[in-house]
Motif scaffolding. Structure first.
Motif, PDB file in Angstrom:
ATOM      1  N   GLU A   1       4.815  -3.625   5.010  1.00 50.17           N
ATOM      2  CA  GLU A   1       3.745  -3.798   4.021  1.00 50.17           C
ATOM      3  C   GLU A   1       3.511  -2.553   3.178  1.00 50.17           C
ATOM      4  OE1 GLU A   1      -0.428  -3.350   5.610  1.00 50.17           O
ATOM      5  OE2 GLU A   1       0.631  -3.618   7.531  1.00 50.17           O
ATOM      6  N   PHE A   2       4.302  -1.501   3.407  1.00 56.03           N
ATOM      7  CA  PHE A   2       4.013  -0.215   2.792  1.00 56.03           C
ATOM      8  C   PHE A   2       5.082   0.203   1.792  1.00 56.03           C
ATOM      9  CE2 PHE A   2       2.303  -0.168   7.121  1.00 56.03           C
ATOM     10  CZ  PHE A   2       0.967   0.087   6.868  1.00 56.03           C
ATOM     11  N   ASP A   3       4.644   0.922   0.779  1.00 55.94           N
ATOM     12  CA  ASP A   3       5.524   1.721  -0.057  1.00 55.94           C
ATOM     13  C   ASP A   3       5.335   3.164   0.382  1.00 55.94           C
ATOM     14  OD1 ASP A   3       6.535  -0.365  -1.548  1.00 55.94           O
ATOM     15  OD2 ASP A   3       5.006  -0.195  -3.102  1.00 55.94           O
ATOM     16  N   LEU A   4       6.360   3.719   1.005  1.00 58.45           N
ATOM     17  CA  LEU A   4       6.260   5.099   1.488  1.00 58.45           C
ATOM     18  C   LEU A   4       6.694   6.046   0.382  1.00 58.45           C
ATOM     19  CD1 LEU A   4       7.656   4.954   5.131  1.00 58.45           C
ATOM     20  CD2 LEU A   4       5.393   4.376   4.256  1.00 58.45           C
ATOM     21  N   ARG A   5       5.811   6.951   0.021  1.00 57.08           N
ATOM     22  CA  ARG A   5       6.148   7.988  -0.950  1.00 57.08           C
ATOM     23  C   ARG A   5       6.590   9.202  -0.151  1.00 57.08           C
ATOM     24  NH1 ARG A   5       8.391   8.779  -5.703  1.00 57.08           N
ATOM     25  NH2 ARG A   5       7.542  10.557  -6.857  1.00 57.08           N
ATOM     26  N   LEU A   6       7.901   9.388  -0.037  1.00 59.00           N
ATOM     27  CA  LEU A   6       8.458  10.493   0.737  1.00 59.00           C
ATOM     28  C   LEU A   6       8.407  11.756  -0.108  1.00 59.00           C
ATOM     29  CD1 LEU A   6      11.604   8.657   2.155  1.00 59.00           C
ATOM     30  CD2 LEU A   6       9.288   8.713   3.092  1.00 59.00           C
ATOM     31  N   ILE A   7       7.715  12.754   0.399  1.00 58.66           N
ATOM     32  CA  ILE A   7       7.538  14.014  -0.327  1.00 58.66           C
ATOM     33  C   ILE A   7       8.229  15.129   0.450  1.00 58.66           C
ATOM     34  CG2 ILE A   7       5.900  15.632  -1.322  1.00 58.66           C
ATOM     35  CD1 ILE A   7       5.699  12.874  -2.529  1.00 58.66           C
ATOM     36  N   GLY A   8       9.205  15.771  -0.175  1.00 58.44           N
ATOM     37  CA  GLY A   8       9.939  16.841   0.489  1.00 58.44           C
ATOM     38  C   GLY A   8       9.106  18.102   0.636  1.00 58.44           C
ATOM     39  N   ARG A   9       9.149  18.686   1.814  1.00 61.52           N
ATOM     40  CA  ARG A   9       8.477  19.949   2.099  1.00 61.52           C
ATOM     41  C   ARG A   9       9.407  20.832   2.935  1.00 61.52           C
ATOM     42  NH1 ARG A   9       5.598  18.773  -1.405  1.00 61.52           N
ATOM     43  NH2 ARG A   9       3.325  18.575  -1.467  1.00 61.52           N
TER      44      ARG A   9
ATOM     45  N   GLN B   1       0.846  -1.189   0.000  1.00 67.56           N
ATOM     46  CA  GLN B   1       0.000   0.000   0.000  1.00 67.56           C
ATOM     47  C   GLN B   1       0.882   1.241   0.000  1.00 67.56           C
ATOM     48  OE1 GLN B   1      -2.960  -0.008   3.018  1.00 67.56           O
ATOM     49  NE2 GLN B   1      -3.711   2.047   2.555  1.00 67.56           N
ATOM     50  N   THR B   2       0.610   2.172  -0.897  1.00 65.74           N
ATOM     51  CA  THR B   2       1.400   3.400  -0.977  1.00 65.74           C
ATOM     52  C   THR B   2       0.830   4.438  -0.018  1.00 65.74           C
ATOM     53  OG1 THR B   2       1.975   2.990  -3.287  1.00 65.74           O
ATOM     54  CG2 THR B   2       2.235   5.240  -2.476  1.00 65.74           C
ATOM     55  N   VAL B   3       1.710   4.976   0.827  1.00 64.66           N
ATOM     56  CA  VAL B   3       1.307   5.984   1.808  1.00 64.66           C
ATOM     57  C   VAL B   3       2.198   7.207   1.620  1.00 64.66           C
ATOM     58  CG1 VAL B   3       1.063   6.545   4.258  1.00 64.66           C
ATOM     59  CG2 VAL B   3       0.575   4.228   3.455  1.00 64.66           C
TER      60      VAL B   3
ATOM     61  N   PHE C   1      16.332  17.582  -1.463  1.00 63.41           N
ATOM     62  CA  PHE C   1      15.528  16.389  -1.708  1.00 63.41           C
ATOM     63  C   PHE C   1      14.122  16.776  -2.147  1.00 63.41           C
ATOM     64  CE2 PHE C   1      12.481  13.237  -0.126  1.00 63.41           C
ATOM     65  CZ  PHE C   1      12.972  12.074  -0.710  1.00 63.41           C
ATOM     66  N   ASP C   2      13.593  16.018  -3.119  1.00 66.66           N
ATOM     67  CA  ASP C   2      12.226  16.259  -3.584  1.00 66.66           C
ATOM     68  C   ASP C   2      11.305  15.082  -3.293  1.00 66.66           C
ATOM     69  OD1 ASP C   2      10.335  17.995  -5.200  1.00 66.66           O
ATOM     70  OD2 ASP C   2      10.232  16.117  -6.315  1.00 66.66           O
ATOM     71  N   SER C   3      11.695  13.865  -3.700  1.00 63.16           N
ATOM     72  CA  SER C   3      10.803  12.730  -3.478  1.00 63.16           C
ATOM     73  C   SER C   3      11.539  11.413  -3.708  1.00 63.16           C
ATOM     74  CB  SER C   3       9.580  12.810  -4.399  1.00 63.16           C
ATOM     75  OG  SER C   3       9.970  12.684  -5.749  1.00 63.16           O
ATOM     76  N   ALA C   4      10.961  10.348  -3.149  1.00 61.24           N
ATOM     77  CA  ALA C   4      11.441   8.981  -3.377  1.00 61.24           C
ATOM     78  C   ALA C   4      10.395   8.027  -2.822  1.00 61.24           C
ATOM     79  CB  ALA C   4      12.790   8.736  -2.706  1.00 61.24           C
ATOM     80  N   THR C   5      10.374   6.812  -3.328  1.00 64.66           N
ATOM     81  CA  THR C   5       9.505   5.771  -2.795  1.00 64.66           C
ATOM     82  C   THR C   5      10.373   4.663  -2.202  1.00 64.66           C
ATOM     83  OG1 THR C   5       7.759   6.230  -4.405  1.00 64.66           O
ATOM     84  CG2 THR C   5       7.706   4.090  -3.317  1.00 64.66           C
ATOM     85  N   VAL C   6      10.105   4.300  -0.939  1.00 70.22           N
ATOM     86  CA  VAL C   6      10.865   3.242  -0.272  1.00 70.22           C
ATOM     87  C   VAL C   6       9.894   2.225   0.302  1.00 70.22           C
ATOM     88  CG1 VAL C   6      12.802   4.763   0.272  1.00 70.22           C
ATOM     89  CG2 VAL C   6      10.945   4.509   1.925  1.00 70.22           C
ATOM     90  N   SER C   7      10.292   0.965   0.312  1.00 73.67           N
ATOM     91  CA  SER C   7       9.454  -0.110   0.836  1.00 73.67           C
ATOM     92  C   SER C   7       9.823  -0.382   2.286  1.00 73.67           C
ATOM     93  CB  SER C   7       9.650  -1.388   0.001  1.00 73.67           C
ATOM     94  OG  SER C   7       9.193  -1.194  -1.322  1.00 73.67           O
ATOM     95  N   VAL C   8       8.820  -0.271   3.153  1.00 68.51           N
ATOM     96  CA  VAL C   8       8.998  -0.527   4.578  1.00 68.51           C
ATOM     97  C   VAL C   8       7.849  -1.412   5.043  1.00 68.51           C
ATOM     98  CG1 VAL C   8       9.145   0.489   6.881  1.00 68.51           C
ATOM     99  CG2 VAL C   8      10.158   1.684   4.944  1.00 68.51           C
TER     100      VAL C   8
ATOM    101  N   GLU D   1      -6.842  12.642   9.937  1.00 71.43           N
ATOM    102  CA  GLU D   1      -6.580  11.977   8.674  1.00 71.43           C
ATOM    103  C   GLU D   1      -6.027  10.566   8.853  1.00 71.43           C
ATOM    104  OE1 GLU D   1      -7.435  13.337   5.919  1.00 71.43           O
ATOM    105  OE2 GLU D   1      -7.916  15.320   6.705  1.00 71.43           O
ATOM    106  N   THR D   2      -5.714  10.170  10.078  1.00 74.20           N
ATOM    107  CA  THR D   2      -5.055   8.891  10.323  1.00 74.20           C
ATOM    108  C   THR D   2      -6.058   7.747  10.297  1.00 74.20           C
ATOM    109  OG1 THR D   2      -3.435  10.011  11.720  1.00 74.20           O
ATOM    110  CG2 THR D   2      -3.520   7.620  11.873  1.00 74.20           C
ATOM    111  N   GLY D   3      -5.961   6.885   9.280  1.00 75.51           N
ATOM    112  CA  GLY D   3      -6.800   5.703   9.180  1.00 75.51           C
ATOM    113  C   GLY D   3      -6.058   4.470   9.642  1.00 75.51           C
ATOM    114  N   PRO D   4      -6.640   3.264   9.435  1.00 73.82           N
ATOM    115  CA  PRO D   4      -5.999   2.015   9.884  1.00 73.82           C
ATOM    116  C   PRO D   4      -4.600   1.801   9.307  1.00 73.82           C
ATOM    117  CG  PRO D   4      -8.300   1.636   9.313  1.00 73.82           C
ATOM    118  CD  PRO D   4      -7.984   3.029   8.885  1.00 73.82           C
ATOM    119  N   ALA D   5      -4.422   2.121   8.024  1.00 77.10           N
ATOM    120  CA  ALA D   5      -3.103   1.922   7.414  1.00 77.10           C
ATOM    121  C   ALA D   5      -2.064   2.834   8.053  1.00 77.10           C
ATOM    122  CB  ALA D   5      -3.178   2.174   5.913  1.00 77.10           C
ATOM    123  N   ALA D   6      -2.418   4.091   8.245  1.00 75.62           N
ATOM    124  CA  ALA D   6      -1.495   5.031   8.867  1.00 75.62           C
ATOM    125  C   ALA D   6      -1.197   4.633  10.311  1.00 75.62           C
ATOM    126  CB  ALA D   6      -2.072   6.444   8.816  1.00 75.62           C
ATOM    127  N   GLU D   7      -2.174   4.077  11.007  1.00 77.78           N
ATOM    128  CA  GLU D   7      -1.955   3.616  12.378  1.00 77.78           C
ATOM    129  C   GLU D   7      -0.941   2.467  12.401  1.00 77.78           C
ATOM    130  OE1 GLU D   7      -2.688   4.569  15.298  1.00 77.78           O
ATOM    131  OE2 GLU D   7      -4.137   6.178  14.919  1.00 77.78           O
TER     132      GLU D   7
END
Length: 301
Positions: free
Chosen positions: A103-111, A3-5, A94-101, A277-283
């Motif tokens: 069960e999740f694919d984390l889409r890291l977004i730079g801010r 799941q991408t978060v 840094f701008d962005s990257a996707t890493v697998s952790v 905004e925190t649902g089951p996946a984010a928990e």
């Protein structure tokens, strides 16, 4: 299927390095560690170029094109920003990257300030400095704040849905510093500041943070003053007599004849959640990220 978060992260510096180290510590395999090492070394090199301590043999757009793989949407990407130093030099961050952790694919977004992205409900989870939480939303009260554990109790839920989940251990401290002449043998701690009347030297953006950390009772009768652009913070504190500044070893402060006092508050990267905004996946992801304890390198960006 993973799941991408999306997760908001800082664009550079110690906080981003702490995030990457935490993700590498909980991920299976070496892929995230390799990404973390690559991003860290790239950004340290770019910081050295921006600060004129290293010379590049290529222009910023050439380096940017080399670093970012635009053909792979999950690869690490960088972007070019204007640094806020004199002359506003360009800096690659840094701008962005996707890493697998897990069960999740984390889409890291730079801010630039991930905390504010969580406040506006763009993300359920994000990482940022605990300092910004104190600067933005922690209520000022007569007693000061001394630890990360006290932050959430000072956040009015009518002001924001953001709460702090955990710190990442990359701790440097907002520390009291004073000249021996001003102390005259007294201990340099919160009690000393509470009895003190006069100027207190701090970084310009930290007035509200220091007020929250020390408490309004202690800052009553204190006049906040700031270093000039040409002066080091420790040198300015030595001229004033008393101040608060970030410190790791304190060697620079001692070089200016200052006594190091109480460590007031940890300037630490924290995992934050927007509780609305925190649902089951984010928990589940939050649990995964908050369980390990790691050691990180102490650096001030």
């Amino acid at each position: 299927m993973s799941q991408t978060v999306p997760v908001a992260v800082p664009r550079k510096g110690r906080p981003l390095e702490a995030v990457l180290e935490r993700l590498a510590s909980v991920a299976d395999g070496d892929d995230v560690s390799e990404i973390a090492d690559s991003v860290t070394s790239t950004l340290r090199y770019e910081k050295a170029i921006t600060k004129d301590s290293q010379t590049a043999d290529r222009g910023p757009y050439e380096r940017l094109a080399d670093y970012s793989d635009t053909d792979d949407p999950e690869a690490v990407e960088y972007t070019l920003l204007r640094d806020d130093r004199d002359g506003y030099p360009r800096r690659l961050v840094f701008d962005s990257a996707t890493v697998s952790v897990g069960e999740f694919d984390l889409r890291l977004i730079g801010r630039e300030e991930p905390f504010r992205s969580l406040r506006t409900h763009e993300f359920a989870l994000g990482f940022d400095s605990a300092d910004l939480v104190l600067e933005e939303v922690v209520e000022l009260q007569p007693e000061g704040v001394g630890s990360l554990a006290e932050i959430n109790a000072r956040i009015n839920p009518t002001d924001t849905d953001v709460a702090v989940a955990t710190g990442l251990g990359d701790t440097v401290y907002h520390t009291l510093m004073a000249t021996p002449a001003l102390l005259d043998g007294a201990d340099l701690d919160r009690a000393f500041v509470a009895d003190y009347t006069g100027p207190l030297c701090i970084s310009p953006r930290y007035e509200r943070l220091v007020s929250a950390v020390l408490g309004t009772d202690a800052t009553d009768g204190i006049e906040f003053v700031y270093p000039t652009e040409a002066a080091e913070e420790e040198a300015a504190i030595a001229d004033v007599g008393l101040g608060v500044y970030l410190t790791v070893t304190g060697s620079t402060a001692r070089d200016h004849g200052l006594v190091l006092g109480e460590n007031l508050f940890p300037s630490e990267t924290v995992l934050m959640e927007n509780t609305a905004e925190t649902g089951p996946a984010a928990e589940r992801l939050k649990t995964l990220l908050t369980e390990p304890a790691i050691e990180t390198e102490l650096r001030v960006d």
